[in-house]
Write a protein that holds these residues in place. Sequence first.
Motif, PDB file in Angstrom:
ATOM      1  N   UNK A 271       0.801  -1.323  -0.156  1.00 34.69           N
ATOM      2  CA  UNK A 271      -0.025  -0.093  -0.046  1.00 34.69           C
ATOM      3  C   UNK A 271       0.871   1.098   0.036  1.00 34.69           C
ATOM      4  N   UNK A 272       0.686   2.329  -1.161  1.00 33.87           N
ATOM      5  CA  UNK A 272       1.283   3.425  -1.259  1.00 33.87           C
ATOM      6  C   UNK A 272       0.413   4.342  -0.155  1.00 33.87           C
ATOM      7  N   UNK A 273       1.115   4.982   0.664  1.00 32.78           N
ATOM      8  CA  UNK A 273       0.287   5.775   1.637  1.00 32.78           C
ATOM      9  C   UNK A 273       0.667   7.357   1.344  1.00 32.78           C
ATOM     10  N   UNK A 274      -0.145   8.315   1.766  1.00 36.26           N
ATOM     11  CA  UNK A 274       0.043   9.761   1.967  1.00 36.26           C
ATOM     12  C   UNK A 274      -0.358  10.180   3.499  1.00 36.26           C
ATOM     13  N   UNK A 275       0.429  11.175   4.106  1.00 37.16           N
ATOM     14  CA  UNK A 275       0.025  11.549   5.156  1.00 37.16           C
ATOM     15  C   UNK A 275      -0.695  12.883   5.035  1.00 37.16           C
ATOM     16  N   UNK A 276      -1.241  13.493   6.261  1.00 39.87           N
ATOM     17  CA  UNK A 276      -1.829  14.696   5.966  1.00 39.87           C
ATOM     18  C   UNK A 276      -1.011  16.005   5.897  1.00 39.87           C
ATOM     19  N   UNK A 277       0.312  15.809   6.184  1.00 43.24           N
ATOM     20  CA  UNK A 277       1.132  17.036   5.925  1.00 43.24           C
ATOM     21  C   UNK A 277       1.913  16.611   4.566  1.00 43.24           C
ATOM     22  N   UNK A 278       1.514  15.811   3.575  1.00 43.88           N
ATOM     23  CA  UNK A 278       2.113  15.461   2.304  1.00 43.88           C
ATOM     24  C   UNK A 278       3.521  14.468   2.498  1.00 43.88           C
ATOM     25  N   UNK A 279       3.792  14.023   3.568  1.00 47.21           N
ATOM     26  CA  UNK A 279       4.665  12.895   3.676  1.00 47.21           C
ATOM     27  C   UNK A 279       4.314  11.532   3.160  1.00 47.21           C
ATOM     28  N   UNK A 280       5.304  11.042   2.522  1.00 45.85           N
ATOM     29  CA  UNK A 280       4.944   9.955   1.447  1.00 45.85           C
ATOM     30  C   UNK A 280       5.495   8.419   2.401  1.00 45.85           C
ATOM     31  N   UNK A 281       4.833   7.467   1.921  1.00 46.80           N
ATOM     32  CA  UNK A 281       5.106   6.237   2.521  1.00 46.80           C
ATOM     33  C   UNK A 281       4.643   5.038   1.698  1.00 46.80           C
ATOM     34  N   UNK A 282       5.079   3.726   2.039  1.00 43.34           N
ATOM     35  CA  UNK A 282       4.717   2.507   1.732  1.00 43.34           C
ATOM     36  C   UNK A 282       4.846   1.531   2.460  1.00 43.34           C
ATOM     37  N   UNK A 283       4.014   0.450   2.713  1.00 42.24           N
ATOM     38  CA  UNK A 283       4.244  -0.671   3.550  1.00 42.24           C
ATOM     39  C   UNK A 283       3.699  -1.930   2.668  1.00 42.24           C
ATOM     40  N   UNK A 284       4.276  -3.199   3.329  1.00 42.18           N
ATOM     41  CA  UNK A 284       3.941  -4.489   2.798  1.00 42.18           C
ATOM     42  C   UNK A 284       3.235  -5.260   4.081  1.00 42.18           C
ATOM     43  N   UNK A 285       2.258  -5.918   3.795  1.00 44.85           N
ATOM     44  CA  UNK A 285       1.924  -7.070   4.837  1.00 44.85           C
ATOM     45  C   UNK A 285       1.834  -8.396   4.181  1.00 44.85           C
ATOM     46  N   UNK A 286       2.058  -9.379   4.964  1.00 42.80           N
ATOM     47  CA  UNK A 286       2.251 -10.678   4.499  1.00 42.80           C
ATOM     48  C   UNK A 286       1.933 -11.623   5.663  1.00 42.80           C
ATOM     49  N   UNK A 287       1.304 -12.723   5.158  1.00 44.00           N
ATOM     50  CA  UNK A 287       1.014 -13.829   6.396  1.00 44.00           C
ATOM     51  C   UNK A 287       1.772 -15.133   5.659  1.00 44.00           C
ATOM     52  N   UNK A 288       2.661 -15.075   4.642  1.00 44.04           N
ATOM     53  CA  UNK A 288       3.043 -16.022   3.751  1.00 44.04           C
ATOM     54  C   UNK A 288       4.534 -15.934   3.460  1.00 44.04           C
ATOM     55  N   UNK A 289       5.220 -15.442   4.423  1.00 41.68           N
ATOM     56  CA  UNK A 289       6.572 -15.111   4.376  1.00 41.68           C
ATOM     57  C   UNK A 289       7.419 -15.702   5.161  1.00 41.68           C
ATOM     58  N   UNK A 290       8.000 -17.019   4.641  1.00 49.23           N
ATOM     59  CA  UNK A 290       8.730 -17.991   5.420  1.00 49.23           C
ATOM     60  C   UNK A 290       9.641 -17.411   6.433  1.00 49.23           C
ATOM     61  N   UNK A 291       9.674 -17.753   7.644  1.00 52.98           N
ATOM     62  CA  UNK A 291      10.773 -17.231   8.466  1.00 52.98           C
ATOM     63  C   UNK A 291      10.630 -15.926   9.201  1.00 52.98           C
ATOM     64  N   UNK A 292       9.513 -15.281   8.635  1.00 56.86           N
ATOM     65  CA  UNK A 292       9.047 -14.102   9.487  1.00 56.86           C
ATOM     66  C   UNK A 292       8.068 -14.448  10.509  1.00 56.86           C
ATOM     67  N   UNK A 293       8.252 -14.523  11.839  1.00 52.83           N
ATOM     68  CA  UNK A 293       7.210 -15.014  12.760  1.00 52.83           C
ATOM     69  C   UNK A 293       6.194 -13.614  13.100  1.00 52.83           C
ATOM     70  N   UNK A 294       6.741 -12.717  13.378  1.00 55.47           N
ATOM     71  CA  UNK A 294       5.987 -11.676  13.851  1.00 55.47           C
ATOM     72  C   UNK A 294       6.911 -10.116  13.551  1.00 55.47           C
ATOM     73  N   UNK A 295       7.145  -9.999  12.219  1.00 50.73           N
ATOM     74  CA  UNK A 295       7.982  -8.928  12.103  1.00 50.73           C
ATOM     75  C   UNK A 295       7.593  -7.779  11.572  1.00 50.73           C
ATOM     76  N   UNK A 296       6.994  -6.844  12.710  1.00 56.25           N
ATOM     77  CA  UNK A 296       6.685  -5.465  12.240  1.00 56.25           C
ATOM     78  C   UNK A 296       7.867  -4.789  12.276  1.00 56.25           C
TER      79      UNK A 296
END
Length: 392
Positions: free
Chosen positions: A245-270
């Motif tokens: 997901x590409x994201x935009x914040x209220x002041x114009x800051x940009x961002x992006x994040x990925x979520x997955x429940x099928x990534x081998x070896x990643x137990x709870x990696x926020x």
Amino acid sequence: MKRIKVGVIGTGFIGPTHIEAVRRLGFVDVVAIAAHGQKSAEQKAAELGIPKAYGDYRDMLRDDEVDVVHNCTPNQLHFSINKEIILAGKHVLSEKPLAMSSAESAELLALARKHNVVHGVNFNYRQFPIVKQLNSMIQKEELGKINLVHGSYLQDWMLYETDFNWRLAPEVGGKSRAVADIGSHWCDTVQYVTGKKIVEVFADLATVIPVRKKPSSAPETFGGQASKEVEYEDVPINTEDYASVLIRFEDGTRGVFTVSQVSAGRKNRLSFEVNGSRHSAQWNQEEPEKLWIGHRDKPNELMLADPALFTSEAKSAIHHPGGHNEGWPDAMKNMMINFYSFIRDGKDPHRDETQFATFEDGHISMCITDAILQSHEQQKWMKVESLREVSL
């Protein structure tokens, strides 16, 4: 001092976790538990040393001894039970998501305000000591102007086609799975850390495993693989295993994040990284005591959680000397400390600032999830609904 009396609805993975955290406070008593059926409730109450067991949560809501109720049920029950808790005149701490849609969460927020109950949502990742420290650093502009925020929340507990859980069914878990379940935590944590609201999203979702094998007996959440002798039935899956997901914040800051429940070896990696005009900072929940701080003109740093190094605003979140690592259960404890201290001190949910996520934060989370689903369906940028639409 009058001790606060608590009842908990739900006995799966998260219910006993709430109970353990509450018992660490010292001024709160868990006096009742409610489960599906009297026999199940009595068995869990005996295991956990809780005096009262209710096979129907409505009977617990009529118990005058209970001051606060924790809603630790599956997602489809959050709205109706939260509503009944509020109408019973009891303070409420709900698991996320707060409801199944932003329309429902708006109704709960308005109702909680109307009845003047203390209301919380268990977004516990904002309660980690290092996260509190980073929030303080950003508010003091130590990183400079925030330009970019990026990261992910990765797990592997749904990696195999034989992995199955109630969250896979939209009628129980909701229209969104990975985004609503773990993406909501990422968004809440990042909004808390930066002090900025997400106002617009562009999403790409995918069901990596479109057909799963449901075992004849229901496995526990995070319970691992079922026995090879178990019989299975094929079940079509309509909720996402993955999202970016590409994201935009209220002041114009940009961002992006990925979520997955099928990534081998990643137990709870926020994890997330914040890039400022002077410095950067990165945090990973699987190594919660470490904060990476990035520089251009000198060697990078690795800050370890230590009350001697924390700002005054963050010190209340850390309870042990440096090197005595505090993790996920301790962040849960911090959530409970802040929620129950607010009640104990007689603070007003209308006027007083909270140190925990409220139904307002839960509603914001639902608005973001709804916007992400709409963005994916329409393949375009989608604005997040405004809180101004919430009325009493």
